[in-house]
Design a protein around this motif. Structure first.
Motif, PDB file in Angstrom:
ATOM      1  N   ILE A  16      84.983  40.917  67.894  1.00 58.51           N
ATOM      2  CA  ILE A  16      85.392  41.832  66.827  1.00 58.51           C
ATOM      3  C   ILE A  16      86.897  42.053  66.865  1.00 58.51           C
ATOM      4  CG2 ILE A  16      85.224  44.232  66.032  1.00 58.51           C
ATOM      5  CD1 ILE A  16      82.201  44.043  66.889  1.00 58.51           C
ATOM      6  N   GLU A  17      87.449  42.195  68.047  1.00 61.56           N
ATOM      7  CA  GLU A  17      88.909  42.355  68.172  1.00 61.56           C
ATOM      8  C   GLU A  17      89.635  41.160  67.572  1.00 61.56           C
ATOM      9  OE1 GLU A  17      89.678  42.991  72.336  1.00 61.56           O
ATOM     10  OE2 GLU A  17      88.782  44.992  72.312  1.00 61.56           O
ATOM     11  N   SER A  18      89.175  39.955  67.869  1.00 65.73           N
ATOM     12  CA  SER A  18      89.810  38.748  67.326  1.00 65.73           C
ATOM     13  C   SER A  18      89.662  38.683  65.809  1.00 65.73           C
ATOM     14  CB  SER A  18      89.216  37.496  67.954  1.00 65.73           C
ATOM     15  OG  SER A  18      89.557  37.417  69.307  1.00 65.73           O
ATOM     16  N   TYR A  19      88.462  38.976  65.322  1.00 62.68           N
ATOM     17  CA  TYR A  19      88.255  38.960  63.876  1.00 62.68           C
ATOM     18  C   TYR A  19      89.127  40.003  63.179  1.00 62.68           C
ATOM     19  CZ  TYR A  19      84.018  36.142  64.784  1.00 62.68           C
ATOM     20  OH  TYR A  19      83.138  35.166  65.164  1.00 62.68           O
ATOM     21  N   HIS A  20      89.243  41.183  63.777  1.00 65.84           N
ATOM     22  CA  HIS A  20      90.098  42.229  63.191  1.00 65.84           C
ATOM     23  C   HIS A  20      91.564  41.804  63.193  1.00 65.84           C
ATOM     24  CE1 HIS A  20      87.769  45.638  61.869  1.00 65.84           C
ATOM     25  NE2 HIS A  20      87.007  45.570  62.942  1.00 65.84           N
ATOM     26  N   GLN A  21      92.006  41.170  64.263  1.00 69.39           N
ATOM     27  CA  GLN A  21      93.387  40.684  64.301  1.00 69.39           C
ATOM     28  C   GLN A  21      93.622  39.686  63.173  1.00 69.39           C
ATOM     29  OE1 GLN A  21      93.974  39.081  68.223  1.00 69.39           O
ATOM     30  NE2 GLN A  21      94.106  41.097  69.189  1.00 69.39           N
ATOM     31  N   ALA A  22      92.658  38.810  62.948  1.00 73.62           N
ATOM     32  CA  ALA A  22      92.767  37.847  61.852  1.00 73.62           C
ATOM     33  C   ALA A  22      92.755  38.562  60.507  1.00 73.62           C
ATOM     34  CB  ALA A  22      91.624  36.837  61.937  1.00 73.62           C
ATOM     35  N   PHE A  23      91.848  39.498  60.356  1.00 75.47           N
ATOM     36  CA  PHE A  23      91.724  40.232  59.089  1.00 75.47           C
ATOM     37  C   PHE A  23      93.002  40.998  58.771  1.00 75.47           C
ATOM     38  CE2 PHE A  23      90.434  43.897  56.513  1.00 75.47           C
ATOM     39  CZ  PHE A  23      89.832  43.235  55.452  1.00 75.47           C
ATOM     40  N   ASP A  24      93.632  41.555  59.796  1.00 73.99           N
ATOM     41  CA  ASP A  24      94.868  42.319  59.592  1.00 73.99           C
ATOM     42  C   ASP A  24      96.012  41.456  59.052  1.00 73.99           C
ATOM     43  OD1 ASP A  24      93.597  44.624  60.402  1.00 73.99           O
ATOM     44  OD2 ASP A  24      94.424  44.590  62.439  1.00 73.99           O
ATOM     45  N   LEU A  25      95.907  40.155  59.171  1.00 73.66           N
ATOM     46  CA  LEU A  25      96.938  39.249  58.655  1.00 73.66           C
ATOM     47  C   LEU A  25      96.765  38.935  57.165  1.00 73.66           C
ATOM     48  CD1 LEU A  25      97.098  36.703  61.618  1.00 73.66           C
ATOM     49  CD2 LEU A  25      98.716  38.563  61.106  1.00 73.66           C
ATOM     50  N   ILE A  26      95.627  39.298  56.616  1.00 71.15           N
ATOM     51  CA  ILE A  26      95.365  39.021  55.200  1.00 71.15           C
ATOM     52  C   ILE A  26      96.153  40.018  54.354  1.00 71.15           C
ATOM     53  CG2 ILE A  26      93.598  38.975  53.394  1.00 71.15           C
ATOM     54  CD1 ILE A  26      91.616  38.093  55.587  1.00 71.15           C
ATOM     55  N   PRO A  27      96.903  39.511  53.378  1.00 67.26           N
ATOM     56  CA  PRO A  27      97.685  40.409  52.524  1.00 67.26           C
ATOM     57  C   PRO A  27      96.783  41.325  51.683  1.00 67.26           C
ATOM     58  CG  PRO A  27      98.357  38.102  52.230  1.00 67.26           C
ATOM     59  CD  PRO A  27      97.105  38.112  53.049  1.00 67.26           C
ATOM     60  N   GLU A  28      97.355  42.410  51.230  1.00 67.43           N
ATOM     61  CA  GLU A  28      96.656  43.303  50.295  1.00 67.43           C
ATOM     62  C   GLU A  28      96.854  42.756  48.880  1.00 67.43           C
ATOM     63  OE1 GLU A  28      94.691  45.919  50.741  1.00 67.43           O
ATOM     64  OE2 GLU A  28      94.855  45.849  52.914  1.00 67.43           O
ATOM     65  N   PRO A  29      95.915  42.931  48.011  1.00 69.01           N
ATOM     66  CA  PRO A  29      94.591  43.486  48.261  1.00 69.01           C
ATOM     67  C   PRO A  29      93.697  42.429  48.922  1.00 69.01           C
ATOM     68  CG  PRO A  29      94.768  42.889  45.949  1.00 69.01           C
ATOM     69  CD  PRO A  29      96.102  42.582  46.588  1.00 69.01           C
ATOM     70  N   PHE A  30      93.095  42.787  50.015  1.00 66.75           N
ATOM     71  CA  PHE A  30      92.302  41.832  50.790  1.00 66.75           C
ATOM     72  C   PHE A  30      91.121  41.285  50.003  1.00 66.75           C
ATOM     73  CE2 PHE A  30      90.065  45.781  51.778  1.00 66.75           C
ATOM     74  CZ  PHE A  30      88.738  45.389  51.727  1.00 66.75           C
ATOM     75  N   GLU A  31      90.653  42.049  49.012  1.00 70.69           N
ATOM     76  CA  GLU A  31      89.451  41.675  48.266  1.00 70.69           C
ATOM     77  C   GLU A  31      89.596  40.394  47.458  1.00 70.69           C
ATOM     78  OE1 GLU A  31      90.979  44.649  47.978  1.00 70.69           O
ATOM     79  OE2 GLU A  31      89.542  46.216  48.486  1.00 70.69           O
ATOM     80  N   VAL A  32      90.808  39.891  47.286  1.00 74.24           N
ATOM     81  CA  VAL A  32      90.989  38.696  46.464  1.00 74.24           C
ATOM     82  C   VAL A  32      91.011  37.409  47.287  1.00 74.24           C
ATOM     83  CG1 VAL A  32      92.183  39.989  44.646  1.00 74.24           C
ATOM     84  CG2 VAL A  32      93.519  38.817  46.421  1.00 74.24           C
ATOM     85  N   TYR A  33      90.933  37.521  48.595  1.00 73.75           N
ATOM     86  CA  TYR A  33      91.043  36.352  49.467  1.00 73.75           C
ATOM     87  C   TYR A  33      89.688  35.968  50.049  1.00 73.75           C
ATOM     88  CZ  TYR A  33      96.008  37.244  49.125  1.00 73.75           C
ATOM     89  OH  TYR A  33      97.272  37.437  48.647  1.00 73.75           O
ATOM     90  N   ILE A  34      89.370  34.682  49.945  1.00 66.85           N
ATOM     91  CA  ILE A  34      88.105  34.174  50.471  1.00 66.85           C
ATOM     92  C   ILE A  34      88.004  34.381  51.979  1.00 66.85           C
ATOM     93  CG2 ILE A  34      88.892  31.771  50.757  1.00 66.85           C
ATOM     94  CD1 ILE A  34      85.462  32.717  49.367  1.00 66.85           C
ATOM     95  N   ALA A  35      89.118  34.361  52.677  1.00 65.94           N
ATOM     96  CA  ALA A  35      89.098  34.590  54.128  1.00 65.94           C
ATOM     97  C   ALA A  35      88.536  35.962  54.455  1.00 65.94           C
ATOM     98  CB  ALA A  35      90.500  34.423  54.720  1.00 65.94           C
ATOM     99  N   SER A  36      88.753  36.937  53.590  1.00 65.22           N
ATOM    100  CA  SER A  36      88.198  38.271  53.816  1.00 65.22           C
ATOM    101  C   SER A  36      86.680  38.239  53.835  1.00 65.22           C
ATOM    102  CB  SER A  36      88.664  39.236  52.726  1.00 65.22           C
ATOM    103  OG  SER A  36      90.056  39.373  52.755  1.00 65.22           O
ATOM    104  N   THR A  37      86.094  37.410  52.983  1.00 62.04           N
ATOM    105  CA  THR A  37      84.637  37.314  52.907  1.00 62.04           C
ATOM    106  C   THR A  37      84.064  36.893  54.252  1.00 62.04           C
ATOM    107  OG1 THR A  37      84.870  36.654  50.587  1.00 62.04           O
ATOM    108  CG2 THR A  37      82.704  36.344  51.613  1.00 62.04           C
ATOM    109  N   TRP A  38      84.576  35.783  54.803  1.00 60.77           N
ATOM    110  CA  TRP A  38      83.972  35.293  56.038  1.00 60.77           C
ATOM    111  C   TRP A  38      84.373  36.117  57.247  1.00 60.77           C
ATOM    112  CZ3 TRP A  38      87.970  33.061  58.837  1.00 60.77           C
ATOM    113  CH2 TRP A  38      88.964  32.350  58.142  1.00 60.77           C
ATOM    114  N   LEU A  39      85.558  36.717  57.240  1.00 56.98           N
ATOM    115  CA  LEU A  39      85.931  37.558  58.386  1.00 56.98           C
ATOM    116  C   LEU A  39      85.115  38.846  58.413  1.00 56.98           C
ATOM    117  CD1 LEU A  39      89.765  36.979  58.500  1.00 56.98           C
ATOM    118  CD2 LEU A  39      88.118  36.429  60.310  1.00 56.98           C
TER     119      LEU A  39
END
Length: 153
Positions: A42-65
């Motif tokens: 979870i820590e690793s996934y959160h670190q990855a998720f934190d790199l996604i620009p806002e708004p996160f909802e428009v990025y496919i990476a947000s879906t899988w993370l």
């Protein structure tokens, strides 16, 4: 998520260096998941998720993370956090209609005794993917599905 169908869709791009780092952290999270070290995953996934620009909802990476985060919380038995992550994933590209995400959200809802929501999500997973989506899951989820969905064997 590299099917030809997905490649026809247009999602905003994340710069190459950032995306590479997201993939790297995601793979670390996956390795921790395989080792059943869910807190580290979870820590690793959160670190990855934190790199996604806002708004996160428009990025496919947000879906899988967010799905990976939710699934890790499910494995840990933290069903409220699992539900939250999986519901957030539903606002992201290609989540609605993804049988796996519906299945995992249905499992979290059932564990939280949100029976109506559990029924909706588990039924969606079944209708989209059939019995196969339940094959590697705890039998109780399929048995629960059979209590309210007549078409189930």
């Amino acid at each position: 998520m590299n099917s030809s169908k997905d490649s026809q869709k247009h999602y905003p791009n994340i710069d190459e260096n950032t995306y590479s780092r997201i993939l790297e952290l995601s793979k670390v999270g996956d390795a921790y998941t395989e080792q059943k070290e869910f807190v580290k995953a979870i820590e690793s996934y959160h670190q990855a998720f934190d790199l996604i620009p806002e708004p996160f909802e428009v990025y496919i990476a947000s879906t899988w993370l967010l799905t990976a985060i939710g699934e890790s919380y499910l494995f840990m038995g933290d069903y409220e956090k699992a539900r939250h992550a999986l519901q957030e994933a539903m606002y992201c590209p290609d989540a609605i209609g993804n049988p796996y995400i519906h299945l995992k959200l249905g499992q979290a809802q059932l564990e939280l005794r949100n029976f109506e929501r559990a029924q909706e999500e588990l039924a969606r997973a079944y209708i989209i993917e059939g019995k196969a989506i339940f094959e590697n899951e705890d039998l109780k989820y399929y048995e629960y599905l059979k209590t309210f969905l007549r078409e189930v064997e």
